[in-house]
Design an enzyme around this catalytic site. Structure first.
Site, mmCIF file in Angstrom:
data_model
loop_
_atom_site.group_PDB
_atom_site.id
_atom_site.type_symbol
_atom_site.label_atom_id
_atom_site.label_comp_id
_atom_site.label_asym_id
_atom_site.label_seq_id
_atom_site.Cartn_x
_atom_site.Cartn_y
_atom_site.Cartn_z
ATOM 1 N N SER A 92 0.866 -1.177 0.000
ATOM 2 C CA SER A 92 0.000 0.000 0.000
ATOM 3 C C SER A 92 0.900 1.222 0.000
ATOM 4 O O SER A 92 2.071 1.148 0.386
ATOM 5 C CB SER A 92 -0.866 -0.018 1.265
ATOM 6 O OG SER A 92 -1.534 1.220 1.411
ATOM 7 N N ARG A 93 0.321 2.365 -0.377
ATOM 8 C CA ARG A 93 1.088 3.608 -0.261
ATOM 9 C C ARG A 93 1.285 3.947 1.209
ATOM 10 O O ARG A 93 2.111 4.776 1.552
ATOM 11 C CB ARG A 93 0.332 4.746 -0.961
ATOM 12 C CG ARG A 93 0.171 4.554 -2.455
ATOM 13 C CD ARG A 93 -0.838 5.525 -3.015
ATOM 14 N NE ARG A 93 -2.148 5.344 -2.390
ATOM 15 C CZ ARG A 93 -3.177 6.168 -2.521
ATOM 16 N NH1 ARG A 93 -3.060 7.235 -3.274
ATOM 17 N NH2 ARG A 93 -4.322 5.924 -1.918
ATOM 18 N N LEU A 99 -5.764 -1.383 -8.930
ATOM 19 C CA LEU A 99 -5.561 0.064 -8.756
ATOM 20 C C LEU A 99 -6.602 0.836 -9.561
ATOM 21 O O LEU A 99 -7.271 0.259 -10.429
ATOM 22 C CB LEU A 99 -4.155 0.434 -9.254
ATOM 23 C CG LEU A 99 -3.006 -0.095 -8.397
ATOM 24 C CD1 LEU A 99 -1.662 0.089 -9.109
ATOM 25 C CD2 LEU A 99 -2.987 0.590 -7.037
ATOM 26 N N HIS A 145 -3.341 1.315 -14.107
ATOM 27 C CA HIS A 145 -3.108 -0.077 -14.522
ATOM 28 C C HIS A 145 -1.883 -0.189 -15.427
ATOM 29 O O HIS A 145 -1.045 -1.070 -15.263
ATOM 30 C CB HIS A 145 -4.328 -0.621 -15.262
ATOM 31 C CG HIS A 145 -5.540 -0.811 -14.383
ATOM 32 N ND1 HIS A 145 -6.732 -1.292 -14.864
ATOM 33 C CD2 HIS A 145 -5.749 -0.582 -13.060
ATOM 34 C CE1 HIS A 145 -7.616 -1.366 -13.881
ATOM 35 N NE2 HIS A 145 -7.047 -0.923 -12.773
ATOM 36 N N LYS A 180 -10.195 -5.076 -14.554
ATOM 37 C CA LYS A 180 -10.853 -4.503 -15.724
ATOM 38 C C LYS A 180 -11.110 -3.032 -15.495
ATOM 39 O O LYS A 180 -11.303 -2.661 -14.344
ATOM 40 C CB LYS A 180 -12.153 -5.225 -16.061
ATOM 41 C CG LYS A 180 -13.116 -5.544 -14.906
ATOM 42 C CD LYS A 180 -13.594 -4.486 -13.974
ATOM 43 C CE LYS A 180 -14.446 -3.396 -14.513
ATOM 44 N NZ LYS A 180 -14.930 -2.484 -13.401
HETATM 45 N N1 LIG Z 1 -14.024 -7.230 -11.143
HETATM 46 C C1 LIG Z 1 -14.771 -6.666 -10.219
HETATM 47 O O1 LIG Z 1 -15.721 -7.260 -9.716
HETATM 48 C C2 LIG Z 1 -14.426 -5.285 -9.758
HETATM 49 C C3 LIG Z 1 -15.175 -4.700 -8.757
HETATM 50 C C4 LIG Z 1 -14.779 -3.458 -8.272
HETATM 51 C C5 LIG Z 1 -13.685 -2.822 -8.826
HETATM 52 N N2 LIG Z 1 -13.001 -3.408 -9.838
HETATM 53 C C6 LIG Z 1 -11.817 -2.750 -10.422
HETATM 54 O O2 LIG Z 1 -10.804 -2.771 -9.430
HETATM 55 C C7 LIG Z 1 -10.058 -1.556 -9.432
HETATM 56 C C8 LIG Z 1 -10.118 -0.940 -8.045
HETATM 57 O O3 LIG Z 1 -11.453 -0.677 -7.681
HETATM 58 P P1 LIG Z 1 -11.890 -0.541 -6.128
HETATM 59 O O4 LIG Z 1 -13.279 -0.075 -6.099
HETATM 60 O O5 LIG Z 1 -11.545 -1.775 -5.397
HETATM 61 O O6 LIG Z 1 -10.947 0.658 -5.709
HETATM 62 P P2 LIG Z 1 -10.606 1.282 -4.268
HETATM 63 O O7 LIG Z 1 -11.239 0.490 -3.184
HETATM 64 O O8 LIG Z 1 -10.864 2.733 -4.339
HETATM 65 O O9 LIG Z 1 -9.064 0.997 -4.170
HETATM 66 C C9 LIG Z 1 -8.120 1.517 -5.065
HETATM 67 C C10 LIG Z 1 -6.775 1.450 -4.360
HETATM 68 O O10 LIG Z 1 -5.799 1.996 -5.219
HETATM 69 C C11 LIG Z 1 -4.779 2.578 -4.452
HETATM 70 N N3 LIG Z 1 -4.438 3.873 -5.032
HETATM 71 C C12 LIG Z 1 -3.258 4.195 -5.609
HETATM 72 N N4 LIG Z 1 -3.262 5.449 -6.045
HETATM 73 C C13 LIG Z 1 -4.472 5.964 -5.751
HETATM 74 C C14 LIG Z 1 -5.070 7.215 -5.945
HETATM 75 N N5 LIG Z 1 -4.423 8.229 -6.543
HETATM 76 N N6 LIG Z 1 -6.332 7.410 -5.495
HETATM 77 C C15 LIG Z 1 -7.016 6.413 -4.913
HETATM 78 N N7 LIG Z 1 -6.496 5.178 -4.696
HETATM 79 C C16 LIG Z 1 -5.236 4.949 -5.116
HETATM 80 C C17 LIG Z 1 -5.275 2.686 -3.009
HETATM 81 O O11 LIG Z 1 -4.565 1.700 -2.260
HETATM 82 P P3 LIG Z 1 -3.403 2.023 -1.192
HETATM 83 O O12 LIG Z 1 -3.823 3.285 -0.515
HETATM 84 O O13 LIG Z 1 -3.452 0.836 -0.334
HETATM 85 O O14 LIG Z 1 -2.148 2.153 -1.964
HETATM 86 C C18 LIG Z 1 -6.727 2.263 -3.081
HETATM 87 O O15 LIG Z 1 -7.119 1.493 -1.976
HETATM 88 C C19 LIG Z 1 -10.635 -0.734 -10.571
HETATM 89 O O16 LIG Z 1 -9.877 -0.957 -11.725
HETATM 90 C C20 LIG Z 1 -12.041 -1.297 -10.758
HETATM 91 O O17 LIG Z 1 -12.502 -1.160 -12.093
HETATM 92 C C21 LIG Z 1 -13.356 -4.626 -10.293
#
Ligand SMILES: NC(=O)c1ccc[n+]([C@@H]2O[C@H](COP(=O)([O-])OP(=O)(O)OC[C@H]3O[C@@H](n4cnc5c(N)ncnc54)[C@H](OP(=O)(O)O)[C@@H]3O)[C@@H](O)[C@H]2O)c1
Length: 339
Positions: free
Chosen positions: A41-42, A79, A84, A102
């Site tokens: 994580s960051r 991410l 990505h 995705k």
């Molecule tokens: N296949 C599926 O069922 C599914 C479902 C939901 C999402 N997704 C995909 O998964 C990815 C993440 O979605 P999510 O909803 O899980 O995201 P999320 O909970 O918001 O998490 C994204 C993570 O990225 C990191 N990060 C790095 N730079 C960042 C920035 N500038 N701003 C915000 N976060 C940053 C953070 O982790 P740290 O702080 O720990 O570094 C954060 O926890 C997306 O590509 C989305 O399309 C897929």
């Protein structure tokens, strides 16, 4: 690394993203051929909490450090969409296989760059589009393609929900947000698979919300030979998920199409006023099936089913829809380069 039949693919996760915590961590733990060895994580503290909660042996305060971990053979990248490309390429350059959420990138060009990095470094790259791995999805495509409802005429689908938090990455234009990239991509992806080809033309209207991303979009795709697909996606409405396939002699309907959960599912097949045929599917975890496919491919040194060459088909349609939406619904040809 190939160390025999009992070897499990050693995964590291880049970030403490919700989707990792809710879906991929349980899927990797439950899988027959993968294990989790590190999370980054960051924020070092957040990584530590996540590692304890998810029973992951090592944690790091930067993504870079995880890529330096020689034990890590593959990374899962959940991410924000705009990151990505960068992290998939960096991981590939460290000889890590990449399972990336995705949409794989935010443009065809990005996805091609990611694949080039994977190829140059001899690693696998796969788009983590879990719904494709559900048995029901495959059966739906087989039914539609085999003429079970006659000639394919219309494909209708939707994936919508209402975001409750305004700080969500999906509302950030700079992070690759928007309804089309987040949930519309599922409708686009399944439509092209049902049609068995890329569409010739795309058309879309979008509502742009206050943060500059499309919070709502309705699109149409015209396929060679007649089939038409229509879909809507949104970040600001009631939750809906469905697909309807309409042929000359019947129709197929599947609800909860994309995030199918682990419960039983069905496809309802209808022919005129005749009896419905209900195709039943036992509960399964699409995420686990996806992880196991990826693990099998890497460990056996075989190709993955859904690399960037496949992803660029869906992304070319998304690009055409984006262009059409910017031009208030003008029809746009879908990229020739990837057809
Ligand atoms: N296949 C599926 O069922 C599914 C479902 C939901 C999402 N997704 C995909 O998964 C990815 C993440 O979605 P999510 O909803 O899980 O995201 P999320 O909970 O918001 O998490 C994204 C993570 O990225 C990191 N990060 C790095 N730079 C960042 C920035 N500038 N701003 C915000 N976060 C940053 C953070 O982790 P740290 O702080 O720990 O570094 C954060 O926890 C997306 O590509 C989305 O399309 C897929």
């Amino acid at each position: 690394m190939r160390t025999g039949a009992t070897h499990r693919l050693r995964f590291g996760i880049l970030s403490t993203a919700r989707i990792g915590r809710n879906a991929l961590v349980p899927a990797i733990h439950a899988s027959r051929n993968a294990e989790l060895v590190a999370v980054a994580s960051r924020d070092l503290g957040a990584a530590g909490d996540y590692a304890r909660e998810a029973m992951i042996p090592r944690h790091y305060g930067s993504y870079e450090e995880l890529l330096d971990d020689a034990e890590v053979e593959a990374v899962y990248i959940p991410l924000p969409n705009s990151l990505h490309r960068e992290w998939a390429i960096r991981a590939a350059e460290r000889k890590k296989h990449v399972l990336c959420e995705k949409p794989l990138g935010v443009s065809v060009e990005e996805e091609q760059e990611m694949q080039a990095a994977a190829d140059t470094n001899g690693v696998r790259l796969m788009e983590a589009f879990m719904y494709r791995f559900h048995h029901r999805t495959q059966r739906l495509i087989d039914l539609a393609r085999s003429g079970a409802v006659g000639d394919l005429r219309i494909i209708r689908s939707a994936f919508t929900f209402r975001l409750t938090r305004l700080d969500n990455i999906r509302l950030r234009a700079d992070l690759g947000g928007g309804a089309l990239l987040d949930v519309g991509c599922y409708c686009v992806d399944i439509s092209r698979r049902l049609a068995g080809a890329l569409p010739v033309e795309a058309q879309a209207w979008a509502h742009i919300g206050p943060t500059g991303v499309d919070t709502r979009l309705a699109g149409s795709l015209r396929f060679e030979g007649g089939p038409i697909a229509q879909f809507d996606c949104a970040l600001d409405t009631e939750r809906r998920e469905f697909i309807e396939v309409v042929g000359s002699e019947g129709s197929l309907f599947a609800g909860q199409t994309f995030v199918a959960g682990t419960g039983s599912q069905e496809i309802v097949e209808r022919h005129g006023r005749g009896a419905e045929v209900r195709h039943a599917f036992a509960g399964e975890d699409s995420y686990q099936r996806m992880v196991e496919h990826f693990g099998d491919a890497v460990l056996a040194d075989e190709p993955v089913r859904y690399g960037a060459a496949d992803a660029t088909g869906t992304m070319a349609i998304i690009e055409a829809l984006q262009r059409s939406a910017r031009a208030s619904g003008e029809p746009v040809k879908v990229g020739e380069a990837v057809r």
